[in-house]
Design a protein around this motif. Sequence first.
Motif, PDB file in Angstrom:
ATOM      1  N   LYS A   1      18.952 -33.845   6.969  1.00  0.00           N
ATOM      2  CA  LYS A   1      19.246 -32.962   5.257  1.00  0.00           C
ATOM      3  C   LYS A   1      17.990 -33.268   4.367  1.00  0.00           C
ATOM      4  O   LYS A   1      17.392 -33.144   4.751  1.00  0.00           O
ATOM      5  N   ILE A   2      18.681 -32.134   3.546  1.00  0.00           N
ATOM      6  CA  ILE A   2      17.578 -32.051   2.410  1.00  0.00           C
ATOM      7  C   ILE A   2      19.036 -31.425   1.458  1.00  0.00           C
ATOM      8  O   ILE A   2      19.967 -31.151   1.074  1.00  0.00           O
ATOM      9  N   GLY A   3      18.951 -32.493   0.455  1.00  0.00           N
ATOM     10  CA  GLY A   3      19.606 -32.938   0.238  1.00  0.00           C
ATOM     11  C   GLY A   3      21.247 -33.732   0.556  1.00  0.00           C
ATOM     12  O   GLY A   3      20.898 -34.341   1.233  1.00  0.00           O
ATOM     13  N   GLU A   4      22.216 -33.103  -0.163  1.00  0.00           N
ATOM     14  CA  GLU A   4      23.316 -33.001   0.835  1.00  0.00           C
ATOM     15  C   GLU A   4      24.028 -32.402   1.796  1.00  0.00           C
ATOM     16  O   GLU A   4      25.117 -32.157   2.590  1.00  0.00           O
ATOM     17  N   MET A   5      22.792 -30.966   1.724  1.00  0.00           N
ATOM     18  CA  MET A   5      23.270 -30.559   2.702  1.00  0.00           C
ATOM     19  C   MET A   5      22.811 -30.307   4.304  1.00  0.00           C
ATOM     20  O   MET A   5      21.200 -30.490   4.345  1.00  0.00           O
ATOM     21  N   ASP A   6      23.084 -29.902   4.945  1.00  0.00           N
ATOM     22  CA  ASP A   6      22.829 -30.310   6.863  1.00  0.00           C
ATOM     23  C   ASP A   6      21.732 -29.580   7.052  1.00  0.00           C
ATOM     24  O   ASP A   6      22.551 -28.304   6.946  1.00  0.00           O
ATOM     25  N   THR A   7      20.831 -29.710   7.098  1.00  0.00           N
ATOM     26  CA  THR A   7      20.341 -28.629   7.733  1.00  0.00           C
ATOM     27  C   THR A   7      20.370 -27.275   8.793  1.00  0.00           C
ATOM     28  O   THR A   7      19.893 -25.903   8.859  1.00  0.00           O
ATOM     29  N   GLU A   8      21.214 -28.226   9.737  1.00  0.00           N
ATOM     30  CA  GLU A   8      21.642 -27.143  10.645  1.00  0.00           C
ATOM     31  C   GLU A   8      22.994 -25.979  10.400  1.00  0.00           C
ATOM     32  O   GLU A   8      23.215 -25.640  11.339  1.00  0.00           O
ATOM     33  N   MET A   9      23.358 -26.205   9.620  1.00  0.00           N
ATOM     34  CA  MET A   9      24.051 -25.212   8.273  1.00  0.00           C
ATOM     35  C   MET A   9      23.627 -24.406   7.849  1.00  0.00           C
ATOM     36  O   MET A   9      23.976 -23.118   7.485  1.00  0.00           O
ATOM     37  N   ILE A  10      22.433 -24.374   7.645  1.00  0.00           N
ATOM     38  CA  ILE A  10      21.289 -22.791   7.344  1.00  0.00           C
ATOM     39  C   ILE A  10      21.931 -21.846   8.452  1.00  0.00           C
ATOM     40  O   ILE A  10      22.126 -20.818   8.219  1.00  0.00           O
ATOM     41  N   ARG A  11      21.692 -22.009   9.170  1.00  0.00           N
ATOM     42  CA  ARG A  11      21.693 -21.344  10.335  1.00  0.00           C
ATOM     43  C   ARG A  11      23.430 -20.603  10.522  1.00  0.00           C
ATOM     44  O   ARG A  11      23.566 -19.895  10.730  1.00  0.00           O
ATOM     45  N   GLU A  12      24.143 -22.070  10.493  1.00  0.00           N
ATOM     46  CA  GLU A  12      25.713 -21.378  10.238  1.00  0.00           C
ATOM     47  C   GLU A  12      26.072 -20.187   9.808  1.00  0.00           C
ATOM     48  O   GLU A  12      26.830 -19.058   8.960  1.00  0.00           O
ATOM     49  N   PHE A  13      25.425 -20.617   8.332  1.00  0.00           N
ATOM     50  CA  PHE A  13      25.519 -19.637   6.679  1.00  0.00           C
ATOM     51  C   PHE A  13      25.246 -18.163   7.199  1.00  0.00           C
ATOM     52  O   PHE A  13      26.116 -17.141   7.329  1.00  0.00           O
ATOM     53  N   PHE A  14      24.032 -18.361   7.578  1.00  0.00           N
ATOM     54  CA  PHE A  14      23.653 -17.161   7.896  1.00  0.00           C
ATOM     55  C   PHE A  14      24.100 -16.098   9.399  1.00  0.00           C
ATOM     56  O   PHE A  14      24.614 -14.444   8.810  1.00  0.00           O
ATOM     57  N   TYR A  15      24.974 -16.992  10.038  1.00  0.00           N
ATOM     58  CA  TYR A  15      25.521 -16.104  11.628  1.00  0.00           C
ATOM     59  C   TYR A  15      26.599 -15.898  10.335  1.00  0.00           C
ATOM     60  O   TYR A  15      27.341 -14.581  11.148  1.00  0.00           O
ATOM     61  N   ALA A  16      27.601 -16.705   9.971  1.00  0.00           N
ATOM     62  CA  ALA A  16      28.560 -15.840   9.369  1.00  0.00           C
ATOM     63  C   ALA A  16      28.080 -15.265   7.882  1.00  0.00           C
ATOM     64  O   ALA A  16      28.713 -13.863   8.085  1.00  0.00           O
ATOM     65  N   VAL A  17      27.005 -14.721   7.492  1.00  0.00           N
ATOM     66  CA  VAL A  17      26.855 -13.981   6.821  1.00  0.00           C
ATOM     67  C   VAL A  17      27.281 -12.625   7.000  1.00  0.00           C
ATOM     68  O   VAL A  17      26.890 -11.121   7.200  1.00  0.00           O
ATOM     69  N   SER A  18      25.733 -12.770   8.647  1.00  0.00           N
ATOM     70  CA  SER A  18      25.460 -11.009   9.021  1.00  0.00           C
ATOM     71  C   SER A  18      27.135 -10.819  10.043  1.00  0.00           C
ATOM     72  O   SER A  18      27.211  -9.851  10.442  1.00  0.00           O
ATOM     73  N   TYR A  19      27.667 -12.083   9.621  1.00  0.00           N
ATOM     74  CA  TYR A  19      29.112 -11.103  11.332  1.00  0.00           C
ATOM     75  C   TYR A  19      29.620 -10.797  10.317  1.00  0.00           C
ATOM     76  O   TYR A  19      30.315  -9.372  10.245  1.00  0.00           O
TER      77      TYR A  19
END
Length: 196
Positions: free
Chosen positions: A127-145
């Motif tokens: 985590k960084i703050g309250e953000m799960d670091t594994e969600m960074i990839r999921e965010f960019f995957y969702a944006v790209s698609y």
Amino acid sequence: MTERIAEIYRKTNETEIRIHLNLDGTGQGTIQTGIGFFDHMLYGFARHGLFDLNVQVTGDLEVDTHHTIEDVGIVLGTAIKEAIGEKKGIRRFGFFLLPMDESLALCAIDLSGRPYLNYQADFTTGKIGEMDTEMIREFFYAVSYSAMMNLHLKLLEGGNNHHMAEALFKGFGKALHMSVSYEPGMTEVWSTKGSL
């Protein structure tokens, strides 16, 4: 020149999201996702891409951050795609190498209409703050698609996890700014096929 603005609203059983995006802005906006570090990353993306971005989210954070972050990616990608429009006259390709203290991130984009994500980033904390670091990839995957873009993100150097994440988000903003910018003298879609 037409305004390149999109406003997208999406409501599910897990999230309610409204995003207003102006690709030709000044890097201003209000971002409220309920996840402080994620807000900070989205603001860095908008500020360095010179996009005006307003994000309002109500999500099921009592479960975790997954639905909120992924769904923001879906809605932001949809807004990017809608705001770009027909892609006539834009550079299409964008790339940036962004240093953040000891960290160094590479971002390259092709607004090809063919979604793909190549993501290489190894965080050393969950985590960084309250953000799960594994969600960074999921965010960019969702944006790209959702945006129908080819997106490559790679951390070449790392160290501090905050700096690593910030380099990725700011690099994405700079590369997207380049790819949606108009190429002088170009009035058509930049493709040998004649369409994207």
